[in-house]
Structure formats: structure tokens, C-alpha cells
Scaffold this motif. Structure first.
Motif, PDB file in Angstrom:
ATOM      1  N   TYR A 110      15.537 -12.589-170.281  1.00  0.00           N
ATOM      2  CA  TYR A 110      14.516 -12.564-170.681  1.00  0.00           C
ATOM      3  C   TYR A 110      14.683 -13.036-172.717  1.00  0.00           C
ATOM      4  O   TYR A 110      15.659 -13.168-173.315  1.00  0.00           O
ATOM      5  CB  TYR A 110      13.569 -11.216-171.545  1.00  0.00           C
ATOM      6  N   ASN A 111      14.405 -15.459-171.897  1.00  0.00           N
ATOM      7  CA  ASN A 111      14.801 -15.802-173.461  1.00  0.00           C
ATOM      8  C   ASN A 111      16.221 -15.136-174.210  1.00  0.00           C
ATOM      9  O   ASN A 111      16.848 -15.810-174.746  1.00  0.00           O
ATOM     10  CB  ASN A 111      14.174 -15.250-174.844  1.00  0.00           C
ATOM     11  N   GLY A 112      17.192 -15.427-172.145  1.00  0.00           N
ATOM     12  CA  GLY A 112      18.649 -15.641-172.805  1.00  0.00           C
ATOM     13  C   GLY A 112      19.204 -14.377-172.721  1.00  0.00           C
ATOM     14  O   GLY A 112      20.321 -14.513-172.671  1.00  0.00           O
ATOM     15  N   THR A 113      18.325 -13.822-172.966  1.00  0.00           N
ATOM     16  CA  THR A 113      18.367 -11.973-172.950  1.00  0.00           C
ATOM     17  C   THR A 113      19.161 -11.405-171.758  1.00  0.00           C
ATOM     18  O   THR A 113      17.785 -10.503-171.485  1.00  0.00           O
ATOM     19  CB  THR A 113      18.440 -11.019-174.152  1.00  0.00           C
ATOM     20  N   THR A 114      19.747 -10.451-171.180  1.00  0.00           N
ATOM     21  CA  THR A 114      19.497  -9.870-169.502  1.00  0.00           C
ATOM     22  C   THR A 114      19.158  -8.545-170.302  1.00  0.00           C
ATOM     23  O   THR A 114      18.791  -7.471-171.199  1.00  0.00           O
ATOM     24  CB  THR A 114      21.111  -9.536-169.469  1.00  0.00           C
ATOM     25  N   ILE A 115      18.332  -8.849-169.577  1.00  0.00           N
ATOM     26  CA  ILE A 115      17.153  -6.938-170.117  1.00  0.00           C
ATOM     27  C   ILE A 115      17.157  -6.149-168.362  1.00  0.00           C
ATOM     28  O   ILE A 115      17.106  -4.723-168.700  1.00  0.00           O
ATOM     29  CB  ILE A 115      15.943  -7.291-170.576  1.00  0.00           C
ATOM     30  N   MET A 116      17.298  -6.618-167.372  1.00  0.00           N
ATOM     31  CA  MET A 116      17.767  -5.537-165.717  1.00  0.00           C
ATOM     32  C   MET A 116      18.939  -5.916-165.518  1.00  0.00           C
ATOM     33  O   MET A 116      19.303  -7.437-165.465  1.00  0.00           O
ATOM     34  CB  MET A 116      16.474  -5.839-165.638  1.00  0.00           C
ATOM     35  N   GLY A 117      19.697  -5.003-165.088  1.00  0.00           N
ATOM     36  CA  GLY A 117      20.136  -5.170-163.717  1.00  0.00           C
ATOM     37  C   GLY A 117      20.756  -4.527-162.890  1.00  0.00           C
ATOM     38  O   GLY A 117      20.248  -3.568-162.545  1.00  0.00           O
ATOM     39  N   VAL A 118      20.819  -4.988-161.117  1.00  0.00           N
ATOM     40  CA  VAL A 118      21.093  -4.099-160.613  1.00  0.00           C
ATOM     41  C   VAL A 118      21.857  -4.538-159.932  1.00  0.00           C
ATOM     42  O   VAL A 118      21.818  -5.607-159.432  1.00  0.00           O
ATOM     43  CB  VAL A 118      19.729  -4.309-159.743  1.00  0.00           C
ATOM     44  N   VAL A 119      23.206  -4.148-159.371  1.00  0.00           N
ATOM     45  CA  VAL A 119      24.291  -3.948-158.308  1.00  0.00           C
ATOM     46  C   VAL A 119      23.861  -3.620-157.097  1.00  0.00           C
ATOM     47  O   VAL A 119      24.290  -1.976-157.058  1.00  0.00           O
ATOM     48  CB  VAL A 119      25.434  -4.274-158.869  1.00  0.00           C
ATOM     49  N   PHE A 120      23.551  -3.590-155.781  1.00  0.00           N
ATOM     50  CA  PHE A 120      24.079  -2.701-155.000  1.00  0.00           C
ATOM     51  C   PHE A 120      25.029  -3.137-153.598  1.00  0.00           C
ATOM     52  O   PHE A 120      24.561  -4.392-152.835  1.00  0.00           O
ATOM     53  CB  PHE A 120      22.286  -3.292-154.026  1.00  0.00           C
ATOM     54  N   ALA A 121      25.768  -1.981-153.202  1.00  0.00           N
ATOM     55  CA  ALA A 121      26.305  -2.393-152.392  1.00  0.00           C
ATOM     56  C   ALA A 121      26.724  -1.712-151.515  1.00  0.00           C
ATOM     57  O   ALA A 121      26.363  -0.522-150.664  1.00  0.00           O
ATOM     58  CB  ALA A 121      28.103  -1.592-152.866  1.00  0.00           C
TER      59      ALA A 121
END
Ligand code: IPD
Ligand code: CA
Ligand code: CA
Length: 262
Positions: A110-121
């Protein structure tokens, strides 16, 4: 922030799981359709492309004004505010060889800042998630970086750039300095899983040079929220990053070249 981040997270998890399910239908099969991109160390399969199509079509239908940066299809710009940063299949070499360390990585800025992350293996059935300010989780359990302080007991990983055969700036110099000091060196083959493994305390550090934003966007938020130290150790090789538990990172950082060293 105009939209509900928890709803974004639930959606991103369901897209990652859907893409992961498709990956498993290809895994260890005969219809991978492996194609070389830059060279034979840089490949794409039918599963990478199908995963990407699934995730992007969900974004288009639910969030048509959002921008997208995704490895195989590049950059799509619709709005300056929200940008999805996607690696539809991280660890394609593992995947294409039948090795289980591969994942889907979805970050949201959001406006250049990561606000959420999902990594699924999907093969490992490991889901790493984070919303900025709310901690990092593995399959719903809060995670934190390890507390090892002695480098001789550290287990660390790295990776090698795709131009390693033609460019001598290929991380062997760093490896030769770190390897003798640590308990174990690993080359896991998925930057996103490496970063998440540091976040969960399974690895004490991970570094790599010449990564791209899609490799690290989701993972670095998870790492930050898990208390990792994140150092961008050089500026001339795309994303070059050391992710570590702080005590071990302080020892490894000075061992990494800050410019080409050959
Ligand atoms: C690769 C993996 C690998 C790393 C490479 C990346 P891909 O991504 O993350 O571990 O060493 O630098 O390009 O091509 O499998 O998405
Ligand atoms: Ca990748
Ligand atoms: Ca990829």
C-alpha cells in the motif's frame, strides 16, 4: 487504509491454496512443459503459468483498480495505491526436479509499503502469513526468529544467481567465508521458503544476491514481523538481502562482499 486487510489476507490465502492445489496436480508428472528463460538455470513450467493466471484473474475480478507485479507476466499498473507482488511458483527448479520445497508467494503493498504477505508451500502444507503490525504465523501459530548466538552452531542457507555460469560475481566468495564458520550450509532452492524458515527459527540466516521483488515481498514482511534482521547488503545486484536472527546476522554481514569481488 480504505480496505479491510484481514479480508485481503483471507482472499490471498485462498488464491495461494488454489494455485498450490494446481501445482500438486503437475508435481512429479510428465506434463510440466519446462522452458528456459535467460538460460537453463532460469526456467518456467506450465504450473508457474497456470498458478499466475489463477491469482491474477482473482485480483482482476475482486480488485480491478489494483496494480500487479508478477514474475511471469510483468507489471500491470491501474492504481498508485495498492500493488500485488506475486511469485506464482518460487522454487521452480526444485519443482521441476520433483523436490518438495516450492511455494506460492503473494505480497500486497500500500503506497509502496508491504502490508500483507502470504507464502504457501503446498507439498509441505506450510502456510506463512503476516499483516503488518500483527506478527507472523505458520499454519496459524505465531513464529519468531531463533535465539542462537554462536556462529559455530548456526544453520544457514544461501542461493546462487541465475547468471552464475557467465558472471563470476556468483556468491562463491561469500560462501567460502561463511561455510567454514557455521554448523551447516543449505541451498534450499526457494528464496521465499528460505526467508520464512529464518522467520520460524528453522534457519539462523539466509542471504542471496540478485533476487527480485517477487521473490522477497511477502517473505520480508513475515521476517520483519517475526523479529528478523533484514540487511540489503549491496545495491548493484537487484535485491541482495541477508535475513537473519539478529545475533547471527551481525556476524555474517561483514563476511558478505558489498561490491563485485573478482
Ligand atoms: C528462484 C528461487 C531460488 C533462488 C533464485 C530464484 P524461481 O526463484 O527462489 O531459490 O536461488 O534466485 O530466482 O525462479 O524458482 O521463482
Ligand atoms: Ca522466485
Ligand atoms: Ca517463480
Amino acid at each position: 487504509m480504505a480496505i479491510d486487510v484481514d479480508e485481503l489476507l483471507i482472499n490471498a490465502i485462498s488464491w495461494a491454496k488454489e494455485a498450490g492445489k494446481v501445482q500438486l496436480t503437475y508435481f512429479r508428472g510428465t506434463n510440466l512443459n519446462i522452458q528456459a528463460k535467460l538460460n537453463e538455470s532460469d526456467i518456467v513450467t506450465a504450473a508457474d503459468k497456470e498458478s499466475e493466471r489463477i491469482i491474477i484473474s482473482h485480483i482482476h475480478s475482486l480488485y480491478p483498480s489494483h496494480s500487479i507485479l508478477s514474475e511471469e507476466s510483468g507489471e500491470e499498473s491501474n492504481s498508485g495505491e495498492y500493488q500485488w507482488v506475486i511469485d506464482p511458483l518460487d522454487g521452480t527448479t526444485n519443482f521441476s526436479s520433483g523436490l518438495p520445497q516450492f511455494c506460492v508467494s503473494i505480497g500486497l503493498k500500500y503506497n509502496g509499503t508491504t502490508i500483507m504477505g502470504v507464502v504457501f508451500a503446498p507439498y509441505l502444507n506450510e502456510l506463512y502469513t503476516s499483516v503488518r503490525g500483527e506478527g507472523a504465523y505458520l499454519n496459524g501459530e505465531k513464529i519468531h526468529v531463533g535465539s542462537e548466538t554462536d556462529i559455530s552452531r548456526a544453520v544457514v542457507s544461501t542461493g546462487f544467481p541465475v547468471d552464475k555460469s557467465t558472471n563470476a560475481d556468483n556468491n562463491l566468495d561469500n560462501l567460502s567465508r561463511v561455510l567454514p564458520q557455521v554448523r551447516g550450509m543449505r541451498r534450499m532452492g526457494s528464496a521465499a521458503i528460505d526467508i520464512c524458515s529464518v522467520s520460524a527459527g528453522f534457519l539462523d540466516a539466509y542471504w542471496e544476491l540478485n533476487l527480485h521483488e517477487w521473490d522477497v515481498c511477502a517473505g520480508l514482511l513475515i521476517a520483519e514481523e517475526a523479529g528478523a534482521k533484514v540487511d540489503f547488503f549491496r545495491e548493484d545486484r537487484n535485491v541482495s538481502v541477508l535475513v537473519s536472527s539478529p545475533a547471527i546476522g551481525k556476524i555474517i554481514l561483514p563476511l558478505l562482499s558489498k561490491e563485485p569481488n573478482y
